[in-house]
Design an enzyme around this catalytic site. Structure first.
Site, mmCIF file in Angstrom:
data_model
loop_
_atom_site.group_PDB
_atom_site.id
_atom_site.type_symbol
_atom_site.label_atom_id
_atom_site.label_comp_id
_atom_site.label_asym_id
_atom_site.label_seq_id
_atom_site.Cartn_x
_atom_site.Cartn_y
_atom_site.Cartn_z
ATOM 1 N N LYS A 1 0.841 -1.186 0.000
ATOM 2 C CA LYS A 1 0.000 0.000 0.000
ATOM 3 C C LYS A 1 0.883 1.246 0.000
ATOM 4 O O LYS A 1 1.899 1.281 0.713
ATOM 5 C CB LYS A 1 -0.904 0.010 1.237
ATOM 6 C CG LYS A 1 -1.814 -1.200 1.319
ATOM 7 C CD LYS A 1 -2.854 -1.199 0.214
ATOM 8 C CE LYS A 1 -3.813 -2.357 0.364
ATOM 9 N NZ LYS A 1 -4.901 -2.303 -0.642
ATOM 10 N N ASP B 1 -0.141 -0.010 -4.499
ATOM 11 C CA ASP B 1 -1.596 0.223 -4.487
ATOM 12 C C ASP B 1 -1.889 1.510 -3.742
ATOM 13 O O ASP B 1 -1.643 1.615 -2.547
ATOM 14 C CB ASP B 1 -2.272 -0.971 -3.783
ATOM 15 C CG ASP B 1 -3.789 -0.862 -3.764
ATOM 16 O OD1 ASP B 1 -4.332 0.168 -4.222
ATOM 17 O OD2 ASP B 1 -4.432 -1.813 -3.282
ATOM 18 N N GLU C 1 -1.743 0.413 -8.655
ATOM 19 C CA GLU C 1 -3.158 0.041 -8.558
ATOM 20 C C GLU C 1 -3.972 1.207 -8.014
ATOM 21 O O GLU C 1 -3.549 1.894 -7.098
ATOM 22 C CB GLU C 1 -3.257 -1.164 -7.621
ATOM 23 C CG GLU C 1 -4.654 -1.644 -7.347
ATOM 24 C CD GLU C 1 -4.648 -2.976 -6.583
ATOM 25 O OE1 GLU C 1 -3.662 -3.739 -6.718
ATOM 26 O OE2 GLU C 1 -5.603 -3.243 -5.851
ATOM 27 N N GLU D 1 -11.322 -2.879 -8.390
ATOM 28 C CA GLU D 1 -12.081 -3.323 -7.222
ATOM 29 C C GLU D 1 -13.255 -2.412 -6.913
ATOM 30 O O GLU D 1 -14.224 -2.849 -6.294
ATOM 31 C CB GLU D 1 -11.167 -3.476 -6.000
ATOM 32 C CG GLU D 1 -10.718 -2.176 -5.380
ATOM 33 C CD GLU D 1 -9.760 -2.395 -4.211
ATOM 34 O OE1 GLU D 1 -8.578 -2.671 -4.469
ATOM 35 O OE2 GLU D 1 -10.186 -2.286 -3.052
ATOM 36 N N HIS E 1 -9.240 -8.611 -7.637
ATOM 37 C CA HIS E 1 -9.152 -8.092 -6.278
ATOM 38 C C HIS E 1 -9.684 -9.155 -5.321
ATOM 39 O O HIS E 1 -10.688 -9.803 -5.593
ATOM 40 C CB HIS E 1 -10.015 -6.837 -6.158
ATOM 41 C CG HIS E 1 -10.182 -6.352 -4.746
ATOM 42 N ND1 HIS E 1 -11.407 -6.305 -4.107
ATOM 43 C CD2 HIS E 1 -9.283 -5.899 -3.848
ATOM 44 C CE1 HIS E 1 -11.246 -5.830 -2.888
ATOM 45 N NE2 HIS E 1 -9.977 -5.575 -2.701
#
Lengths: 441, 441
Positions: B225, B253, B279, B306, B356
């Site tokens: 992340k 992400d 992402e 997602e 996802h």
């Protein structure tokens, strides 16, 4: 009761209000054959002791109105206890709390049921703010400082098209002449067009009669629903054109009925009747699809927006050159705050805004946004007109007033969102007096 | 109990299930600091007398799970009384009824709370259908006739990119070798990558330890992340790269944290660590924004999906060349039916699907879609991998099994969606045993 300065929001009441419009085929179109126009309605109460409340709602067309009410209920903890003066001085603070809540965000983000609930609550706050200021909302906005208006906008995901600095510039440019435009608006109102003649459920005689009545009433644009059957549409559009003559604009509205190729084919098949715009030719999510349709049906204009779920999709419709007419909706997006962003985007791209209205109370709300836009942002009503449908206004305490094809500028304080208590008591679903009887028989 | 042939859906039960994951900072990212992973869960019952139930759910991250439950409840009248055999033979019949209902449609259309509710109900039907067939869902789909699969897809708004005829062609082309690929899948499973090391809430020591563990466990891709703080991200990405070496893919992400320009700048600032994909660089609604980011950050790939709310947005992401990797989600869109459309779109555009997963039960669901895609559509696992997060699997009766960095192909009948009764009783909000105690103290 508390002292005015310390007043807080003490209550958020919700009501599932449904009007049995499907009985009359009012509101029927190619996608929505039997709507029961409804409102997931809320009232904010305070302990200020001034008797002022904030009213807001999401418009729906029947089933699912209860889900929308549940979504508004879920926002209660974010609202109760907020200091009223601070909240009304800065509705964006609540907008940030609601739109930015990480857990609620998962349910969108910024779309559908949860986002419309956020919009209803924010609109109620704006209603309260305008009532406390003693001004109709359009005047509160038009008189506000450009810097403050910019502070009410969430620019997240917009900066590739519109920055706060540019928004400030647009608002400052919009200011000169505001006083004269306010006077003009109070004198003549804001142009309206009417959809009342054009519902699919009406026969040709009713269509002709209502279209001629519209012209007699001063409207220079009407709208017809299309998209269920091409032969019918050809006949209805011919009938309407014969009824109103060549000088009146006839918009057509497909309510998302088509895929891209069919939208092009169908619109072009109706081109001989000189339709002014084709509205919602395809999915409201389909930015690229709208752009493709627009390229293929010019000079017929492409209009959309009533189901566009947030500013980010509007941004792309403008970036892609997908629309000639932007139809914002007062109750679909995140309240006045997000509609300020949308009006600013439209101004930046030079695209006229012709709001979606009708339903329950959408005319009442949206007039304030267009009037603000005219007085303090775009500065013009050229090619701009607000949809008008003669439905359900009697349920509002401050209903729209149409005169000579124009919305009369509201003068009562607030956002014109308040529904009569008796209407709520009658049409609450399923226990209001109307429904209790209807569902028993 | 009725005879099997006449069996009907007799019950739809809903549960608001919330796991207190925020206590552990599992699942924390730049947009979602404190998620309580939750499921708006439903069970379909029949009177077939075979004891089989259909289970489905929407994944949420806490607040608002009750609104999601209310939306599922609103669908009960559409489901109760349906003949089970017919429904399971043609889930698209229910999909049309739910997605096409004109009144419910107003609440989206096809997005947000109402659409996720539709997806949960449809997924429960698919679970029931697979259980009745005695097959894991991936095998039911992979063995189905191409014509039938096409009949399960709603092509509305897709025909400018994908027609039923073309879909049939793709499915027929995907068929040869299915038997061998099934055997291969049962032998080695489907490639997975893991997000477990990369949550923002973890310190560098934990990141290093988990990243090394991931490699030791056979994963060839991990995910971090990013997006809260650039200096932190540089340090974390350097740490991760040092931990796994150059041969392991590291995806990053941003969870929608950025506007377009910032996405480009931030991603390029991390390029030295060779991120495999970026992402959700910006809003999931921003097709044109993703396209702009992709052009500016190549060779870093752009991945999203997602939060992409339906097939129409995926269509545009593909048309605009906005993504290198399509990340479908099993519980965000309109169930298996809409995910078939999305898999077909991805196949048509030649873009790999890397679903996802994580959350509650998303790994369990999505493996079936990727395995079907491998066996009977794309025919390859090249550059394809399913997200894996080691969370909450113990609550499922048929949890995913990861071996050597691969999802083991499920063999139990159904969609792997069933949660243990004891887990529901413990984590039902607010009256389950866990929450009753927690909320009392």
């Amino acid at each position: 009761m508390s002292t005015a300065a310390a007043a807080r929001i003490t209550g958020l009441e919700t009501y599932d209000v449904r009007f049995p419009t499907s009985r009359e085929l009012d509101g029927s179109d190619a996608m929505n054959p039997d709507p029961d126009y409804s409102a997931a309605y809320l009232v904010l109460r305070t302990d200020a002791g001034d008797g002022l409340e904030g009213h807001g709602f999401t418009f729906t067309i029947g089933r699912g109105n209860d889900v929308q009410v549940a979504a508004i209920e879920a926002l209660r903890p974010y609202v109760l206890g907020r200091p009223v003066a601070e909240l009304c001085a800065d509705p964006a603070s609540l907008s940030r709390a609601l739109v930015g809540d990480s857990q609620l965000r998962w349910l969108g983000p910024e779309k559908g049921v949860m986002h419309m609930a956020v919009g209803a609550v924010l609109n109620a706050v704006w209603d309260l703010a305008a009532k406390r200021a003693g001004l109709p909302l359009w005047r509160l906005l038009a008189q506000a400082e450009p810097e403050w208006l910019v502070s009410q906008v969430d620019f997240r995901y917009l900066s590739d098209a519109l920055t706060p600095e540019r928004a400030l510039e647009l608002l400052r440019k919009g200011r000169p002449g505001a006083r004269e435009r306010t006077a003009e608006l109070l004198r003549t109102g804001y142009p309206a067009y009417t959809t009342s003649p054009g519902w699919l459920g009406y026969d040709d005689a009713k269509l002709t009669r209502l279209a001629q009545q519209a012209v007699a009433d001063g409207f220079t644009q009407i709208k017809l629903k299309v998209g269920a059957d091409l032969a019918d549409d050809v006949r209805r559009l011919r009938t309407a054109r014969a009824a109103v003559g060549p000088g009146v604009r006839i918009a057509i509205d497909a309510n998302q009925r088509w895929d891209v190729a069919q939208a092009v084919e169908w619109t072009n098949a109706l081109a001989e009747f000189d339709p002014y715009w084709i509205e919602e030719p395809t999915s409201p999510d389909d930015v690229l699809g709208h752009a493709a349709v627009r390229r293929a049906v010019a000079p017929v204009r492409v209009a959309t927006g009533e189901h566009v779920h947030n500013r980010i999709v509007f941004k792309q419709l403008l970036q892609a050159g997908a629309i000639d007419v932007l139809q914002l909706d007062a109750a679909r997006v995140g309240g006045v705050n997000e509609n300020l962003a949308i009006l600013l985007l439209a101004a930046e791209f030079g695209v006229p805004v012709c709001p979606h209205a009708g339903g329950v109370g959408l005319c009442e709300l949206v007039q304030h946004l267009s009037m603000f836009d005219y007085v303090a942002l775009s500065g013009t009503v050229e090619d701009r007109t607000i949809e008008y449908v003669d439905h359900l206004h009697q349920h509002f305490t401050d209903p729209v007033v149409i005169a000579d094809g124009h919305y009369t500028a509201p003068t009562s304080p607030g956002f014109s969102a308040t529904v009569h208590r008796t209407s709520i008591d009658t049409y609450r679903y399923p226990h209001g007096t109307y429904w209790a009887e209807e569902l028993n028989t």
